[in-house]
Design a protein around this motif. Structure first.
Motif, PDB file in Angstrom:
ATOM      1  N   ARG A 109     -23.636 105.792 -60.364  1.00  0.00           N
ATOM      2  CA  ARG A 109     -25.015 105.417 -60.024  1.00  0.00           C
ATOM      3  C   ARG A 109     -25.386 104.129 -60.776  1.00  0.00           C
ATOM      4  O   ARG A 109     -25.837 103.151 -60.191  1.00  0.00           O
ATOM      5  CB  ARG A 109     -25.955 106.572 -60.418  1.00  0.00           C
ATOM      6  CG  ARG A 109     -27.364 106.462 -59.916  1.00  0.00           C
ATOM      7  CD  ARG A 109     -28.185 107.705 -60.260  1.00  0.00           C
ATOM      8  NE  ARG A 109     -27.920 108.264 -61.580  1.00  0.00           N
ATOM      9  CZ  ARG A 109     -28.417 107.826 -62.726  1.00  0.00           C
ATOM     10  NH1 ARG A 109     -29.222 106.799 -62.709  1.00  0.00           N
ATOM     11  NH2 ARG A 109     -28.119 108.414 -63.883  1.00  0.00           N
ATOM     12  N   TYR A 143     -14.822 100.869 -61.138  1.00  0.00           N
ATOM     13  CA  TYR A 143     -15.938  99.943 -61.416  1.00  0.00           C
ATOM     14  C   TYR A 143     -15.631  99.046 -62.619  1.00  0.00           C
ATOM     15  O   TYR A 143     -16.145  97.947 -62.725  1.00  0.00           O
ATOM     16  CB  TYR A 143     -17.274 100.680 -61.592  1.00  0.00           C
ATOM     17  CG  TYR A 143     -17.274 101.875 -62.501  1.00  0.00           C
ATOM     18  CD1 TYR A 143     -17.205 103.163 -61.977  1.00  0.00           C
ATOM     19  CD2 TYR A 143     -17.356 101.728 -63.880  1.00  0.00           C
ATOM     20  CE1 TYR A 143     -17.222 104.280 -62.804  1.00  0.00           C
ATOM     21  CE2 TYR A 143     -17.380 102.836 -64.714  1.00  0.00           C
ATOM     22  CZ  TYR A 143     -17.304 104.115 -64.176  1.00  0.00           C
ATOM     23  OH  TYR A 143     -17.315 105.208 -65.000  1.00  0.00           O
ATOM     24  N   GLU A 159     -13.902  96.069 -61.131  1.00  0.00           N
ATOM     25  CA  GLU A 159     -14.865  95.214 -60.417  1.00  0.00           C
ATOM     26  C   GLU A 159     -15.693  94.410 -61.419  1.00  0.00           C
ATOM     27  O   GLU A 159     -15.945  93.217 -61.226  1.00  0.00           O
ATOM     28  CB  GLU A 159     -15.805  96.069 -59.544  1.00  0.00           C
ATOM     29  CG  GLU A 159     -15.106  96.817 -58.423  1.00  0.00           C
ATOM     30  CD  GLU A 159     -14.656  95.897 -57.284  1.00  0.00           C
ATOM     31  OE1 GLU A 159     -15.098  94.737 -57.244  1.00  0.00           O
ATOM     32  OE2 GLU A 159     -13.851  96.358 -56.452  1.00  0.00           O
ATOM     33  N   ASN A 199     -22.755 101.139 -59.762  1.00  0.00           N
ATOM     34  CA  ASN A 199     -22.947 100.641 -58.386  1.00  0.00           C
ATOM     35  C   ASN A 199     -24.213  99.788 -58.291  1.00  0.00           C
ATOM     36  O   ASN A 199     -24.243  98.809 -57.548  1.00  0.00           O
ATOM     37  CB  ASN A 199     -23.020 101.807 -57.395  1.00  0.00           C
ATOM     38  CG  ASN A 199     -21.649 102.109 -56.796  1.00  0.00           C
ATOM     39  OD1 ASN A 199     -20.715 101.297 -56.911  1.00  0.00           O
ATOM     40  ND2 ASN A 199     -21.504 103.251 -56.155  1.00  0.00           N
ATOM     41  N   ALA A 200     -25.234 100.151 -59.066  1.00  0.00           N
ATOM     42  CA  ALA A 200     -26.470  99.347 -59.062  1.00  0.00           C
ATOM     43  C   ALA A 200     -26.160  97.937 -59.586  1.00  0.00           C
ATOM     44  O   ALA A 200     -26.640  96.942 -59.030  1.00  0.00           O
ATOM     45  CB  ALA A 200     -27.536 100.023 -59.913  1.00  0.00           C
ATOM     46  N   LYS A 224     -19.901  95.080 -52.958  1.00  0.00           N
ATOM     47  CA  LYS A 224     -20.069  96.342 -52.216  1.00  0.00           C
ATOM     48  C   LYS A 224     -19.962  97.537 -53.163  1.00  0.00           C
ATOM     49  O   LYS A 224     -18.993  97.612 -53.946  1.00  0.00           O
ATOM     50  CB  LYS A 224     -18.962  96.419 -51.159  1.00  0.00           C
ATOM     51  CG  LYS A 224     -19.350  97.201 -49.935  1.00  0.00           C
ATOM     52  CD  LYS A 224     -18.260  97.087 -48.879  1.00  0.00           C
ATOM     53  CE  LYS A 224     -18.001  98.469 -48.329  1.00  0.00           C
ATOM     54  NZ  LYS A 224     -16.655  98.715 -47.918  1.00  0.00           N
ATOM     55  N   PRO A 225     -20.913  98.464 -53.083  1.00  0.00           N
ATOM     56  CA  PRO A 225     -20.818  99.641 -53.968  1.00  0.00           C
ATOM     57  C   PRO A 225     -19.557 100.453 -53.683  1.00  0.00           C
ATOM     58  O   PRO A 225     -19.039 100.442 -52.569  1.00  0.00           O
ATOM     59  CB  PRO A 225     -22.074 100.443 -53.629  1.00  0.00           C
ATOM     60  CG  PRO A 225     -22.953  99.543 -52.865  1.00  0.00           C
ATOM     61  CD  PRO A 225     -22.109  98.483 -52.239  1.00  0.00           C
ATOM     62  N   LEU A 232     -23.195  96.443 -59.513  1.00  0.00           N
ATOM     63  CA  LEU A 232     -22.361  95.758 -58.515  1.00  0.00           C
ATOM     64  C   LEU A 232     -23.228  95.243 -57.363  1.00  0.00           C
ATOM     65  O   LEU A 232     -23.099  94.096 -56.947  1.00  0.00           O
ATOM     66  CB  LEU A 232     -21.265  96.690 -57.985  1.00  0.00           C
ATOM     67  CG  LEU A 232     -20.202  97.147 -58.992  1.00  0.00           C
ATOM     68  CD1 LEU A 232     -19.175  98.058 -58.331  1.00  0.00           C
ATOM     69  CD2 LEU A 232     -19.481  95.952 -59.620  1.00  0.00           C
ATOM     70  N   LYS A 233     -24.133  96.109 -56.893  1.00  0.00           N
ATOM     71  CA  LYS A 233     -24.996  95.744 -55.761  1.00  0.00           C
ATOM     72  C   LYS A 233     -25.855  94.527 -56.101  1.00  0.00           C
ATOM     73  O   LYS A 233     -25.967  93.583 -55.317  1.00  0.00           O
ATOM     74  CB  LYS A 233     -25.909  96.930 -55.421  1.00  0.00           C
ATOM     75  CG  LYS A 233     -25.918  97.271 -53.946  1.00  0.00           C
ATOM     76  CD  LYS A 233     -26.580  98.603 -53.721  1.00  0.00           C
ATOM     77  CE  LYS A 233     -27.616  98.513 -52.636  1.00  0.00           C
ATOM     78  NZ  LYS A 233     -28.322  99.796 -52.472  1.00  0.00           N
ATOM     79  N   ALA A 234     -26.403  94.551 -57.306  1.00  0.00           N
ATOM     80  CA  ALA A 234     -27.260  93.441 -57.741  1.00  0.00           C
ATOM     81  C   ALA A 234     -26.486  92.130 -57.806  1.00  0.00           C
ATOM     82  O   ALA A 234     -27.065  91.050 -57.795  1.00  0.00           O
ATOM     83  CB  ALA A 234     -27.866  93.770 -59.102  1.00  0.00           C
ATOM     84  N   ASN A 235     -25.163  92.232 -57.909  1.00  0.00           N
ATOM     85  CA  ASN A 235     -24.339  91.026 -57.981  1.00  0.00           C
ATOM     86  C   ASN A 235     -23.604  90.736 -56.682  1.00  0.00           C
ATOM     87  O   ASN A 235     -22.631  89.969 -56.660  1.00  0.00           O
ATOM     88  CB  ASN A 235     -23.325  91.172 -59.118  1.00  0.00           C
ATOM     89  CG  ASN A 235     -23.995  90.983 -60.465  1.00  0.00           C
ATOM     90  OD1 ASN A 235     -24.242  89.862 -60.894  1.00  0.00           O
ATOM     91  ND2 ASN A 235     -24.327  92.090 -61.114  1.00  0.00           N
ATOM     92  N   GLY A 236     -24.052  91.391 -55.623  1.00  0.00           N
ATOM     93  CA  GLY A 236     -23.490  91.096 -54.302  1.00  0.00           C
ATOM     94  C   GLY A 236     -22.134  91.733 -54.037  1.00  0.00           C
ATOM     95  O   GLY A 236     -21.422  91.308 -53.122  1.00  0.00           O
TER      96      GLY A 236
END
Ligand code: GDP
Ligand code: IMO
Ligand code: MG
Length: 423
Positions: A166, A109, A112, A169-170, A178-179, A172-176
């Motif tokens: 946790r 992460y 990423e 990934n939140a 993939k978790p 990453l997800k909020a920024n489009g």
């Protein structure tokens, strides 16, 4: 006591790997103390090329012990690849490599997030190596990091990973993006852990016991003075202390045990990534790139090139306390008619002898040059000071005088043997 700290005097890639390789002859332990696999240190031994990212360059000398200190951030999967590379080249590392259990882990992460932040900066990007270095040091500073010692305890690591993933990934997800898969990271990292286990230890007593028995330390700096988080051209810097002080915090060796600080500098200047570069000269860059020189050892990016900047070298000497300088890549200047050296800057009509603190001011500085006559002769086979052309000697003498520092060696080619030692 002979403990030497070797530091890049510019923006990295000064040839530290090569000079460390040469100085390792006179050392017992070679220690990396900061940075991660954003570093790329090239060593040529005969026709063989080695590029080291995390493992100290001293590993190429049999019988020398290498340490990755607590200040380094390490991607364990990458480190296993680096070990595999050495194995293929028949370099033995058993009982020669030790890694601090306090070194922080670069996690997937972090890479990423590094990429995400670069994209979101748009034109203001740093031009990072995208190895996750900034986010890893951020987690270290905010006390959310995971260390190598944690990885050595599978259950503990699994819990820490679950918790950190946790949160990340939140983001990453909020920024489009993939978790990331918990299971995949867990498997990859625990597999790497098995391979790394024999090397992981508390390096502090190891280093101090060695010092106590008179062993000589060589500290291998990564990056360079102007990429330092405090003393560099912020924000266009890396996230660690690349200057001499970092050798102490990144290893646990106190300042009064350092006996010598060597600055490594190119006979010109290069930079990878964004940020101010007063002496940048695209013509010089085209020339070097045409010769196949100055491509990054880590990312393969073409390095930005320019003339030697003595304002920078003087600044680097203040911050690091250089006892002597090792000049590399003198041969790069062999074909030039005229060689320029920046001796001061002009800013809003005023002459500046020191580097300004802000990167915006530095961006607006014009270099004031002094010109030197080129020697127009091949220096790559010179083995002594006397074998260097007179004009090359004049250039080197002038830069030693301007730096207020003696030169201890001049490198005239990538190979181990292409170095002139000056007493
Ligand atoms: P580091 O990151 O400071 O270890 O430096 P890099 O390995 O990233 O970049 C330095 C480059 O210059 C490498 O390709 C070296 O092989 C090369 N090199 C080092 N010293 C010399 C030299 O004196 N002459 C030439 N031609 N190449 C050199
Ligand atoms: P060695 O040890 C040259 C640069 C990157 C970018 C900035 C931040 O081989 O001299 P990072 O990935 O660290 O967050 O990137 O720092 N950079 C280097 N430039 N040599 C290096 O290492 C570098 N390590 C990082 O290009 O501008
Ligand atoms: Mg490099």
């Amino acid at each position: 006591m002979s403990n030497t700290v070797l530091i890049g005097a510019q923006w990295g890639d000064e040839g530290k790997g090569k000079v460390v390789d040469v100085l390792t002859e006179d050392a017992d332990l070679v220690i990396r103390m900061q940075g991660g696999n954003n570093a790329g240190h090239t060593v040529w031994v005969g026709k063989k090329k080695y590029v080291l990212h995390l493992i100290p360059s001293g590993i190429l000398h049999p019988n020398k012990v290498c340490v990755i200190g607590n200040g380094v951030v390490m991607d364990p999967v990458h480190l296993v690849h680096e070990l595999d590379g050495l194995k293929k080249l028949r370099i033995k590392v058993n009982k020669r490599l030790y890694i601090s259990e306090n070194a922080h882990l670069v996690m997937p992460y972090h890479r990423e997030l590094d990429a995400l932040r670069e994209t979101s900066r748009g034109k203001g990007k740093i031009g990072t190596t995208k190895r996750g270095i900034g986010p890893t040091y951020m987690d270290k500073a905010s006390r959310q990091g995971i260390r190598l010692g944690d990885l050595m305890q599978p259950d503990r690591f699994a819990n820490l990973l679950k918790d950190r993933l946790r949160v990340n990934n939140a983001i990453l997800k909020a920024n489009g993006v993939k978790p990331l898969s918990y299971q995949r990271i867990l498997e990859d990292y625990l597999q790497a852990a098995k391979r790394l286990k024999p090397f992981v230890t508390n390096t502090l007593p190891l280093i101090h016991d060695a010092m106590g028995s008179g062993k000589r330390m060589l500290f291998e700096g990564a990056q360079g003075t102007f990429l330092d988080i405090d003393h560099g051209t912020y924000p266009y810097v890396t996230s660690s202390s690349t200057t001499a002080g970092g050798a102490c915090t990144g290893s646990g060796v106190p300042p009064n045990r350092v006996s010598r600080v060597v600055g490594v500098m190119k006979a010109y200047t290069t930079r990878v990534g964004e940020g101010p570069f007063p002496t940048e000269d695209d013509g010089l860059g085209d020339l070097f790139h045409g010769m196949g020189r100055e491509f990054g050892a880590t990312t393969g990016r073409a390095r930005r090139c320019g003339w030697l900047d003595m304002v920078m070298i003087r600044h680097a000497s203040m911050v690091n306390g250089f006892d002597d300088l090792s000049v590399t890549n003198l041969d790069g200047l062999d074909g030039l008619d005229e060689i320029k050296v920046c001796v001061a800057y002009r800013f809003k009509g005023k002459r500046l002898e020191y580097m300004p603190a802000s990167h915006e001011t530095l961006e607006a500085c014009q270099p004031i040059y002094e010109s030197f006559a080129g020697w127009k002769r091949d220096t790559s086979s010179a083995q002594s000071w006397k074998e260097l052309p007179l004009k090359a000697r004049a250039y080197l003498k002038a830069l030693s005088q301007m730096a207020g520092c003696r030169l201890s060696s001049v490198s005239v080619g990538p190979d181990r043997s292409q170095i002139i030692h000056l007493s």
